[in-house]
Structure formats: C-alpha cells, structure tokens
Scaffold this active site. Structure first.
Site: not given
Length: 363
Positions: A277, A325, A337
């Site tokens: 990520c 994240h 993402h």
C-alpha cells in the site's frame, strides 16, 4: 462443506489463537473448542450443509484481523528496511571520510618529517640559535621574520594533525554506532518478516477450509461490508463541499497510480511490477517529483494533514487507528490502493474502510 470441515468458527478461532500466541508474547488465550465428534461413516455419501452466513461472517472478521496484522508487520518491515538503507549509506560516507582523513594525516606526517630532516641537515641547531650567531644585524632581522613564519607554520601543522586525528577517532566511533543500529534493524526486519508470513499463512489456511461456493459467498459478504461502509460514509455528507482540484503534481501522482491497476500486492514491494500500500503511494508521488516517506505511518506522521472535507485528488487517505493502510484519493469519493496479499491494485470507495485522516504531500 467437505468432511472434516465441520466447524468454520472453531477452525477460525483455533487458527487465529495459534498465530496470536506465536506472535504476541505474554498473552494468554483459552484453548479452542474440542474437535466435534466425527459423523457416522455408515453412509459414505453423507455430506454437511454449506456454512451459514453467520459462520462466513465470522470467517470474514477473522480474515480481516489476520490481514490487518500482516499489514502492520509489513509497515514495520518497510520502516526497518528504510532505516537499514540510511545507515548503510551513512557507514559508506563515514568510510570515505576516514580514508580521506588518513591520507591527509599521512601527508602532514610527511611534511613534519621533512622539516625535521632539514633541521638535522642544518647541524641540528634551532633557527633561533643560528640567528644569534649571525654576523650582521640585517641578516638577523631578515631571518627573524622567517623564524616567526616557520613557527606559525609548525604550530598550524601540529594543530591540524591533532584535529584530523580527533576527527578520525570520531568517525570510527560513529561508524561503529551505525553498525550496531544496522544490526538492530536487520533483526527487526527478520522479526517482522516472520510475523507477516505467519499471518498470511494463517489467513490462507482459513480460506482453504472453504468450499468454492462458500468462497464465492464470502467474497460477496466482503463486498457488501465495503459497500455498506462506503454508503454510510457518503450519507454522512462528508463530501458535500469537496470540490478541490488536483495540483499539477497531484495529477501526475494519480496518473502513475492508475497506470498500476491490476498489478499484484506484494508486501515490501515498491514497483515496478508489484506494490504494497505505501509502496504504491510513495512511488506515485515520486513519479510526480515529490519525495514522501516510505511507510504509511511515516506518511501520516510527517506529511501535512488536511480535513477530509478539503481533500483533493492526489491526497493520501490513511486508514485505521494505527495508520497501517494508505490509499491515493482519485476524486468523486473513490480511491486507488494495493489492498492486501492475494489481491491486485484496484479502485474502491474511499470510505470502505475506517478513515484516520488525510495528508497532502505537496502542501
């Protein structure tokens, strides 16, 4: 659901407890439920009904927890990797300074030796004594100036030699300290890697317990949960006043990120063929000419924070309370993402996960 796979909830709890005990010292858990008594085998065609939605929802929750823990460990791995790179670079620079310092010190020693040899060839008398023995006052005065210059040069040489020697000693100490830090971060990387692999393996094992039809229903439950979260986020009116236009670097970051669609998530990766990520967000902004920290936690900590209502395309959305994240905002309530192991880079609702905040790399 096949024979030997009778209690998904029990299997999920057993797997998660086993992994948690291995990765979180000092935490006690109750033993998993005992294995149910096997069904009679008199009828070899006997099968069990598919898992209920409640059972699959429990599996979904456990999978989310496992992959979240893997994401946390991934960012810890990335942080240790970045620090190790920095320390290695600092060790190289210190080594260069040590080599240069030693060369300078050798040169000064040669100069000091030459001066000593010249004095020896002159009969061993110091310059002051030679002046006293001079026959003419003019020669004495001319020589006096040269003596003063020589004394100053000698003093300066000795001072420079002392300072260079001290610098070399400090460089050696600094290099030793960096080696210790480097070793510490290598161990941190190894620990994080071990945890990542255990969490992912546990998640994969849990998913392997499902039949094909159950996996399909689980995927539907996951999509439904994400959609419900996105709908609730949009219904809150948070985007009512969001009309920010992307900056020129922000547009480049968006273009880079969207060009990576469908590439696989791989923990610790930052392109060009796979990403995690924060690898995706850091490389997207690097392509725009803006350097940002490597990990999601550092991107959250170091970059300028903006209100969700003020965000614009290119901004980074940070998720979960531990900033484990991160995604890049595309506009219109969407983000791009790298989700987790087993998934590819995708576009999703910006509110499909709990938002911690928003940061702007080019504020």
């Amino acid at each position: 659901m096949g024979r030997g796979k009778r209690s998904l909830i029990a299997a999920a709890v057993a797997v998660v407890c086993a992994v948690t005990v291995l990765t979180v010292p000092g935490t006690a858990f109750a033993a998993p439920n005992p294995t149910p008594t096997p069904l009679p085998t008199t009828n070899p065609t006997l099968t069990l009904p598919p898992a209920s939605d409640k059972e699959l929802e429990a599996v979904r929750t456990q999978l989310d927890a496992l992959y979240h823990d893997a994401a946390v460990a991934t960012e810890a791995y990335n942080a240790a990797e970045e620090q190790a790179k920095q320390q290695s670079a600092e060790i190289v620079e210190l080594a260069k300074k040590i080599v240069k310092g030693r060369e300078a010190l050798d040169d000064m020693k040669d100069r000091a030796g030459a001066a000593a040899r010249a004095q020896y060839r002159g009969g061993g008398l110091p310059d002051e004594a030679k002046l006293v023995l001079s026959d003419t006052p003019g020669a004495f005065l001319d020589g006096a100036g040269r003596v003063i210059q020589g004394q100053r040069a000698t003093k300066s040489l000795l001072t420079e030699m002392t300072r260079t020697q001290q610098d070399l000693e400090q460089y050696a100490k600094d290099a030793s300290a960096q080696w210790h830090k480097l070793e510490t971060n290598r161990k941190a990387k190894a620990t994080a890697q071990e945890k990542i692999e255990k969490q992912i393996a546990a998640a994969e094992k849990l998913e392997s317990e499902l039949e094909k039809e159950e996996k399909e229903r689980l995927a539907q439950l996951q999509a439904r949960a994400a959609q419900q979260a996105q709908t609730a986020w949009l219904d809150s009116g948070v985007l009512a006043d969001v009309d920010g236009q992307a900056s020129a670097p922000g547009k480049k970051a968006v273009q880079y990120a969207t060009a990576q669609l469908d590439k696989p998530y791989v923990w610790g990766a930052e392109g060009p063929d796979s990403f995690d990520c924060s690898g995706l967000t850091s490389q997207a902004w690097a392509a725009a000419g803006v350097s940002v920290p490597r990990t999601s936690q550092e991107q959250w900590r170091q970059l300028t924070r903006v209100d969700v209502g003020d965000m614009r395309p290119g901004d980074l959305i940070v998720y979960y309370d531990d900033a484990s994240h991160i995604a890049l905002y595309l506009g219109d309530g969407k983000m791009i993402h790298a989700p987790r192991p087993g998934r590819t880079i995708t576009i999703a609702g910006a509110g499909s996960m709990p938002i911690l905040g928003v940061v702007r790399p080019d504020a």
